[in-house]
Design an enzyme around this catalytic site. Structure first.
Site, short mmCIF file in Angstrom:
data_model
loop_
_atom_site.label_atom_id
_atom_site.label_comp_id
_atom_site.label_asym_id
_atom_site.label_seq_id
_atom_site.Cartn_x
_atom_site.Cartn_y
_atom_site.Cartn_z
N ILE A 15 -44.70 33.49 5.42
CA ILE A 15 -44.78 34.56 4.43
C ILE A 15 -45.44 34.04 3.15
CG2 ILE A 15 -42.41 34.32 3.54
CD1 ILE A 15 -44.33 37.65 3.98
N ARG A 39 -39.84 21.31 1.45
CA ARG A 39 -38.89 20.19 1.61
C ARG A 39 -39.63 18.93 2.04
NH1 ARG A 39 -34.78 23.53 5.20
NH2 ARG A 39 -36.78 23.54 6.26
N TYR A 60 -37.91 21.23 -4.34
CA TYR A 60 -38.06 22.36 -5.24
C TYR A 60 -37.76 22.03 -6.70
CZ TYR A 60 -38.42 24.65 -0.76
OH TYR A 60 -38.84 24.99 0.50
N HIS A 81 -32.19 31.56 -0.95
CA HIS A 81 -32.73 32.42 -2.02
C HIS A 81 -31.91 32.28 -3.30
CE1 HIS A 81 -35.07 35.47 0.71
NE2 HIS A 81 -35.46 34.22 0.86
N LYS A 99 -37.22 39.37 -0.07
CA LYS A 99 -35.98 40.05 0.28
C LYS A 99 -35.36 39.39 1.50
CE LYS A 99 -39.31 41.95 2.63
NZ LYS A 99 -39.57 40.67 3.01
N ARG A 167 -31.87 35.20 14.46
CA ARG A 167 -30.72 35.13 15.37
C ARG A 167 -29.64 34.13 14.95
NH1 ARG A 167 -30.62 31.07 19.12
NH2 ARG A 167 -32.32 29.58 18.84
#
Length: 339
Positions: A15, A39, A60, A81, A99, A167
Site C-alpha cells: 500500500i 523494519r 521508525y 498503527h 485505516k 486471517r
C-alpha cells in the site's frame, strides 16, 4: 506558492508503494516524498531506489526524528498503527494513517487526543471520500435529488482466506477492520455522519478467532438502515446502493469508484492519470486525492479534514468494536484501555 509538503513513509509494503506512486502524479511543487522507513533497512533501500527517495531509514524511530519530514504516511500492518501514530505525533509530525486508524476505539481516542494536544494534523486514510464521485453523491443528497435517505446496501468481498494480514489475529486481521471500515464509512457518508442507534451483526470466524464473513445492519434515527456484507470467503458485488424516497444512486467499486449510476439511471465515468509504476490494488492512483487533501489542510492550518473528521474515525472505531463484540472477535489490545 509555498514549499512542497515533505512526506515520510512508514513501511515499505504494497500500500505504501501505491501511495508513493500516486503522489508521484501530483505536482512536485506541492508534494515531495523525502524519506521511507522499514523494519529492515534493505526493504527501505529497495523502496527508496524504486521511487527515487533520498533517504532510507532502518526502523521508525529514525523517521520520527528526521527533521526534513513534515507529515508521515503510515502504511504498516493494523497492529502497529497506534504505536507508530503516537511515535510520529510525539516527534511533531503530522500523520495520515491507513485505516483502520487503530485496532479499537480506546486506542483511537488516545491518538486523536495526542494530535489535538500537539496541534498536529491527523487523518485516517479513508481515501474513498476524496474521490469525485463521493463528493457528487453528497451533492445529490444535499440537493434533495434522492429525497429522504432510507437505505444503503453495500457489499465488499474477495477471496482473501490466504492473506496473512486478514486471517491472523497477531496482525489485527478480520473483515471488520479490513473491509468493514469501508462499508461503515459508506453508510455514515450517506446518512450524514449520524450515529446509528442500533447495531446488529453476525458472522463466521476462523480457528484464530478472526472474522472471515460478517453481515451487519446499522439502524439510524428516523428508520434509515445501512445493510452491510463483508467477506473474505467469496467475491461480492462490491457496490454501494443509496436509496432515498425519490430514487437511488449506485457507486460501482464503491471504495474507489470510477463509475456511478445516477438517479436517472445514467452512467457517469471518471478516470485517473497514469503513474510511473504499476499499482498493487484497484484504482490506487486515487490515493492522490487524499494526499492533496492532507496538503490543503496543513497549508490552511486545519488539524482535521471535514470529510474524515476525528469524530468520524472515532464513530467508525466504535461501530467496529460493537460488530466485533457481537461476532465474538477479541484482540489482546481490547482490554488495554477502557474506551
Amino acid at each position: 506558492m509555498g514549499s512542497p509538503l515533505r512526506w515520510g513513509i512508514a513501511s515499505a509494503g504494497k500500500i505504501s508503494h501505491d501511495f508513493v506512486n500516486a503522489v508521484g502524479t501530483l505536482p512536485a511543487t506541492d508534494h515531495q516524498v523525502v524519506a521511507v522507513a522499514a523494519r529492515k533497512l534493505k526493504d527501505a533501500e529497495n523502496f527508496a531506489i524504486l521511487h527515487g527517495i533520498e533517504t532510507a531509514h532502518e526502523g521508525y524511530q529514525a523517521l520520527a526524528k528526521n527533521p526534513n519530514v513534515d507529515v508521515v504516511y503510515i502504511g504498516a500492518v493494523n497492529t502497529v498503527h497506534y504505536e507508530l501514530g503516537m511515535l510520529m505525533l510525539e516527534h511533531g509530525k503530522h500523520v495520515l494513517c491507513e485505516k483502520p486508524l487503530c485496532l479499537n476505539e480506546g486506542q483511537a481516542k488516545r491518538l486523536v487526543k495526542l494530535a489535538t494536544e500537539r496541534n498536529l494534523f491527523l487523518m485516517e486514510a479513508i481515501w474513498s471520500r476524496f474521490f469525485p464521485f463521493y463528493r457528487q453523491l453528497r451533492e445529490f443528497i444535499d440537493q434533495g435529488d434522492l429525497g429522504e435517505i432510507r437505505e444503503v446496501e453495500v457489499s465488499f468481498g474477495f477471496v482473501l482466506t490466504d492473506v496473512d494480514r486478514l486471517r491472523l489475529k497477531s496482525l489485527g486481521g478480520g473483515t471488520v477492520l479490513d473491509l468493514g471500515v469501508y462499508t461503515i464509512q459508506m453508510c455514515l457518508w450517506a446518512f450524514g455522519g449520524r450515529s446509528p442507534e442500533k447495531i446488529v451483526a453476525s458472522g463466521v470466524t476462523n480457528d484464530e478467532g478472526v472474522d472471515l464473513e460478517v453481515t451487519a445492519e446499522l439502524h439510524f434515527p428516523g428508520k434509515g438502515i445501512g445493510r452491510m456484507k463483508m467477506s473474505a470467503l467469496q467475491e461480492q458485488k462490491n457496490t454501494a446502493v443509496v436509496r432515498g424516497s425519490k430514487g437511488s444512486v449506485t457507486l460501482h467499486d464503491f471504495w474507489c469508484p470510477l463509475l456511478l449510476t445516477d438517479v436517472n439511471g445514467k452512467e457517469r465515468v471518471d478516470t485517473l492519470p497514469n503513474a510511473r509504476h504499476p499499482f498493487n490494488f484497484t484504482n490506487s492512483c486515487g490515493l492522490r486525492y487524499e494526499a492533496e487533501e492532507v496538503r490543503q489542510c496543513i497549508v490552511a492550518g486545519r488539524l482535521q479534514s471535514i470529510n474524515v473528521t476525528h469524530a468520524d474515525s472515532l464513530l467508525i472505531a466504535h461501530i467496529q468494536d460493537e460488530i466485533r463484540k457481537q461476532v465474538g472477535v477479541i484482540f489482546p489490545e481490547d482490554d488495554q484501555f477502557d474506551s
